[in-house]
Design an enzyme around this catalytic site. Structure first.
Site, mmCIF file in Angstrom:
data_model
loop_
_atom_site.group_PDB
_atom_site.id
_atom_site.type_symbol
_atom_site.label_atom_id
_atom_site.label_comp_id
_atom_site.label_asym_id
_atom_site.label_seq_id
_atom_site.Cartn_x
_atom_site.Cartn_y
_atom_site.Cartn_z
ATOM 1 N N ASP A 54 0.632 -1.522 -0.317
ATOM 2 C CA ASP A 54 -0.043 -0.212 0.049
ATOM 3 C C ASP A 54 1.256 1.180 0.344
ATOM 4 O OD1 ASP A 54 -2.888 1.035 0.549
ATOM 5 O OD2 ASP A 54 -1.584 2.430 1.910
ATOM 6 N N TYR B 155 3.216 9.775 -0.090
ATOM 7 C CA TYR B 155 4.324 8.829 0.309
ATOM 8 C C TYR B 155 5.337 9.340 -0.213
ATOM 9 C CZ TYR B 155 0.801 6.134 2.619
ATOM 10 O OH TYR B 155 -0.926 5.586 3.271
ATOM 11 N N LYS C 22 -2.785 6.347 -4.175
ATOM 12 C CA LYS C 22 -3.658 6.974 -4.006
ATOM 13 C C LYS C 22 -3.645 8.439 -4.406
ATOM 14 C CE LYS C 22 -3.573 4.518 0.461
ATOM 15 N NZ LYS C 22 -2.018 4.388 0.542
ATOM 16 N N HIS D 141 -7.621 10.101 -1.352
ATOM 17 C CA HIS D 141 -6.751 9.472 -0.198
ATOM 18 C C HIS D 141 -7.538 10.293 1.181
ATOM 19 C CE1 HIS D 141 -2.342 9.300 1.363
ATOM 20 N NE2 HIS D 141 -3.556 8.853 2.312
ATOM 21 N N LEU E 192 -1.114 -0.748 13.860
ATOM 22 C CA LEU E 192 -0.426 -1.425 15.183
ATOM 23 C C LEU E 192 0.006 0.143 15.787
ATOM 24 C CD1 LEU E 192 2.947 -2.467 13.233
ATOM 25 C CD2 LEU E 192 0.322 -3.701 14.269
ATOM 26 N N SER F 105 6.327 -1.742 8.928
ATOM 27 C CA SER F 105 7.871 -1.756 9.461
ATOM 28 C C SER F 105 9.223 -1.370 8.280
ATOM 29 C CB SER F 105 7.744 -2.382 10.496
ATOM 30 O OG SER F 105 9.571 -2.364 10.896
ATOM 31 N N ARG G 286 11.051 -7.790 12.656
ATOM 32 C CA ARG G 286 9.172 -6.666 12.681
ATOM 33 C C ARG G 286 8.560 -6.642 11.274
ATOM 34 N NH1 ARG G 286 11.251 -1.619 15.782
ATOM 35 N NH2 ARG G 286 12.150 -2.772 17.407
#
Length: 287
Positions: A51, A56, A81, A119, A202, A243, A248
């Site tokens: 995603d 970003y 997006k 978005h 998270l 992450s 992780r």
């Protein structure tokens, strides 16, 4: 039924033959220098859903990671997006096409993304309509396989009915975790067959020391992050854990060898703080 969940599970999007993996890998704040390596680690761990977003600034790197992985493009579900309106259907079309070409690394007529989202709903009705119309055009051309929204409440989703060829949207991606459950819009989406994606599942590790989360994690010999991912899956949401740490990335997928009991799910449901529990955004359900 929850105990039968598998890492390879898929959900069929509404009024569509497109299938979306039940868990995705988020890349928000993953810098270009790290993003390729992180996505490669995620793909090695078994993720088949990434995603990203124009905002970003790592769409190109996501595409690069998929090409370097050795996997076929069709094996990886990629979402991106569009954030800001372009001012016309044509300008929005061009911006979204640019994202598609960045991800695929070329101008090939077969370049596509699996899912394109608006978005935010925080723009005028005209702007929302122009972006949606541009998305529908790209969908018709096969450049996009599915279309949806992010951070949209009920009013803005229902507004689409007045002009959209495609309704309901295939997906609504919103902030979701035990402390921000957005029950009204979740119930609406479920009733209308809209797949719900959970960003910030998270909680950016802000609740790692919450005593209730810790108690449940200890009971299952798991990390609190794993409890949060499992909670989303058992709620029927598509979590998007993020992450840049390889260990992780793997850890966040180790959630299929246990099940949260009805009592534990009810306890986690009881943590809801409504709008106050959001760390990014809780939707507004009025238009």
């Amino acid at each position: 039924m929850a105990s039968k969940l598998k890492f390879t599970d898929l959900l069929v999007l509404p009024n569509s033959s497109v299938k979306i993996p039940r868990i995705g890998f988020g890349v928000y704040l993953s810098e270009p220098g790290k993003c390729v390596a992180s996505c490669q680690a995620a793909l090695r761990a078994g993720y088949r859903h990434i995603d990203t977003a124009e905002y970003y600034a790592n769409e190109k790197e996501v595409g690069e990671a998929v090409r370097k992985s050795g996997l076929k493009r069709s094996d990886v579900f990629i979402t991106t997006k569009i954030l800001y309106p372009g001012g016309s259907v044509e300008k929005n079309y061009e911006r979204m096409l640019d994202s598609i070409l960045k991800i695929n690394g070329d101008s090939n007529a077969n370049s596509y993304v699996d899912l394109f989202l608006i978005h935010t709903g925080n723009m005028s009705s005209v702007d929302r309509g122009q972006i949606w119309t541009a998305m529908e055009r790209l969908l018709e051309e096969g450049r996009i396989k599915a279309i949806g929204v992010s951070n949209w409440g009920i009013g803005k989703i229902e507004e689409l009915k007045s002009f959209a060829k495609i309704y309901p949207p295939h997906v609504n991606q919103i902030e979701l975790h035990p402390f921000c459950q957005q029950r009204e819009v979740v119930e609406f989406c479920q009733k209308n067959g809209i797949v719900i994606e959970a960003y910030c599942p998270l909680i950016r590790n802000q609740k790692a020391n919450d005593p209730i989360l810790k108690e449940i994690a200890e009971a299952h010999k798991k990390k609190t992050t794993q409890i949060l991912v499992r909670y989303c899956l058992q709620k029927g949401w598509v979590p998007l854990p993020k992450s840049d740490t390889p260990s992780r990335i793997i850890e966040n997928t180790d959630v299929y060898d246990f099940e949260l009991s009805e009592k534990e799910m009810a306890t986690l449901d009881g943590l809801d703080q409504g709008r106050k529990g959001a760390i990014v955004e809780a939707v507004v359900n009025t238009l």
